[in-house]
Design a protein around this motif. Structure first.
Motif, PDB file in Angstrom:
ATOM      1  N   UNK A   1      -3.142   2.806   0.321  1.00 49.95           N
ATOM      2  CA  UNK A   1      -3.139   3.856  -0.700  1.00 49.95           C
ATOM      3  C   UNK A   1      -2.673   3.340  -2.061  1.00 49.95           C
ATOM      4  N   UNK A   2      -2.052   2.164  -2.062  1.00 47.32           N
ATOM      5  CA  UNK A   2      -1.579   1.579  -3.326  1.00 47.32           C
ATOM      6  C   UNK A   2      -2.472   0.409  -3.704  1.00 47.32           C
ATOM      7  N   UNK A   3      -2.747   0.217  -4.990  1.00 46.91           N
ATOM      8  CA  UNK A   3      -3.560  -0.927  -5.401  1.00 46.91           C
ATOM      9  C   UNK A   3      -2.856  -2.253  -5.110  1.00 46.91           C
ATOM     10  N   UNK A   4      -3.624  -3.289  -4.883  1.00 45.34           N
ATOM     11  CA  UNK A   4      -3.043  -4.627  -4.797  1.00 45.34           C
ATOM     12  C   UNK A   4      -2.598  -5.057  -6.191  1.00 45.34           C
ATOM     13  N   UNK A   5      -1.479  -5.747  -6.244  1.00 48.62           N
ATOM     14  CA  UNK A   5      -0.897  -6.133  -7.523  1.00 48.62           C
ATOM     15  C   UNK A   5       0.025  -7.331  -7.328  1.00 48.62           C
ATOM     16  N   UNK A   6       0.652  -7.775  -8.394  1.00 55.09           N
ATOM     17  CA  UNK A   6       1.668  -8.817  -8.298  1.00 55.09           C
ATOM     18  C   UNK A   6       2.882  -8.259  -7.565  1.00 55.09           C
ATOM     19  N   UNK A   7       3.354  -8.977  -6.552  1.00 53.29           N
ATOM     20  CA  UNK A   7       4.586  -8.595  -5.866  1.00 53.29           C
ATOM     21  C   UNK A   7       5.567  -9.764  -5.936  1.00 53.29           C
ATOM     22  N   UNK A   8       6.825  -9.423  -6.142  1.00 58.96           N
ATOM     23  CA  UNK A   8       7.864 -10.456  -6.185  1.00 58.96           C
ATOM     24  C   UNK A   8       8.064 -11.048  -4.797  1.00 58.96           C
ATOM     25  N   UNK A   9       8.155 -10.202  -3.790  1.00 56.80           N
ATOM     26  CA  UNK A   9       8.271 -10.654  -2.419  1.00 56.80           C
ATOM     27  C   UNK A   9       9.691 -10.817  -1.909  1.00 56.80           C
TER      28      UNK A   9
END
Length: 322
Positions: free
Chosen positions: A200-208
């Motif tokens: 449901x959420x777009x893929x994006x930059x994640x810190x992790x």
């Protein structure tokens, strides 16, 4: 620990390759020294006597972090440390040089800081998806979505099963490990249950690995600003794992303006993130189950008890929200 700067120090030698005309340093402060990485503060190496943070790490880790600092964050409307550049070492290590933003760590017990972190992550996540240059660079990062954490689950389970017959483990330890494996089996069998909120959420930059030890607060003219560091686990995917230590309402106040997510959907995503983070933590700790001494096993087992408790709480919370 403070030591006078010496030209032969590896951090100084690497900095000289990057900035041959640089002054100093006046001194070097050791912030962290480990086998896999080290961090130093080079004092007085830029005009005005400012300091620079020198980080030595494995080249594979540096390649991810370097891309984030050089190719992604400069295009986003978020605060980030100035990136001076990097220098490859002959030993398979790499030096990264960053602006020094001070020593005040982000603390989750401060409501204002939690809200600041929530808004910062909301801006980072949403703006990455809306800026083509940042998105293109971030999309070349490793997978940061559910598949990463499925691999963590499998890795942790493999290590536990490999070492569960370790004679140094107590009966209580073995019972906990069996419980962990059973829960891992159940989660893998229902993995789609965890993936669904992520879709449901777009893929994006994640810190992790967003947590207090990897984020700092700097106060500019009385205004608190957030500066996350240590992006070696950054990736491209659903932002679930980034949401476990921030104010979710503050995050949604930013993300909800750009993405079609209601507050409950974001809370559910954050709960999934807690499950993901717990599985990752298990995969990092479980290799230590190979120790053959009860003394050396006491620490990883105490960590695994705490991780398993958080994992079980998150699974129950997600089930209640289903």
């Amino acid at each position: 620990m403070i030591a006078r700067g010496r030209p032969e120090h590896p951090a100084v030698e690497a900095w000289r390759k990057l900035q041959p005309a640089s002054a100093g340093p006046e001194s070097i402060q050791v912030l962290r020294e480990r086998m896999s990485s080290a961090t130093y503060r080079l004092i007085g190496v830029v005009p005005g006597g400012s300091t620079v943070i020198a980080k030595r790490c494995r080249a594979a880790w540096a390649s991810v972090e370097r891309r984030v600092y050089a190719e992604v964050l400069p295009h986003l409307p978020v605060t980030s440390p100035r990136y001076y550049g990097s220098v490859e070492g002959a030993d398979g290590r790499c030096w990264l040089f960053l602006e020094d933003v001070g020593d005040e760590r982000y603390v989750t017990s401060d409501e204002e800081q939690c809200a600041l972190a929530g808004r910062w992550l909301g801006r980072m996540h949403t703006s990455t998806t809306m800026r083509a240059d940042a998105a293109a660079a971030a999309a070349r990062l490793p997978d940061g979505g559910p598949d990463r954490y499925l691999q963590h689950l499998r890795s942790a389970r493999e290590q536990i099963l490999r070492n569960i017959s370790n004679p140094a483990l107590t009966a209580e330890d073995i019972a906990l490990l069996r419980t962990a494996v059973s829960q891992q089996d159940l989660l893998e069998g229902r993995w789609g249950w965890l993936v669904e909120p992520c879709l449901r959420a777009p893929s994006t930059l994640v810190h992790g690995d967003f947590r207090p030890k990897n984020a700092y607060i700097r106060r500019d003219h009385g205004v608190a600003r957030l500066f996350p560091f240590d992006w070696e686990t950054a990736g491209w995917g659903a932002p679930a794992a980034d949401l476990t230590r921030v104010d979710i309402a503050a995050y949604w106040s930013v993300a909800g303006e750009c993405w079609s997510l209601d507050l409950e959907a974001v809370r559910r995503l954050a709960t999934v993130g807690q499950i993901f983070r717990s599985l990752a933590a298990m995969s990092w700790v479980s290799p230590q189950l190979a120790y053959d001494s009860p003394l050396y096993l006491s620490r990883p087992m105490s960590w695994l008890r705490a991780i398993q408790a958080r994992l079980s709480d998150a699974v129950r919370a997600l089930g209640g929200a289903a």
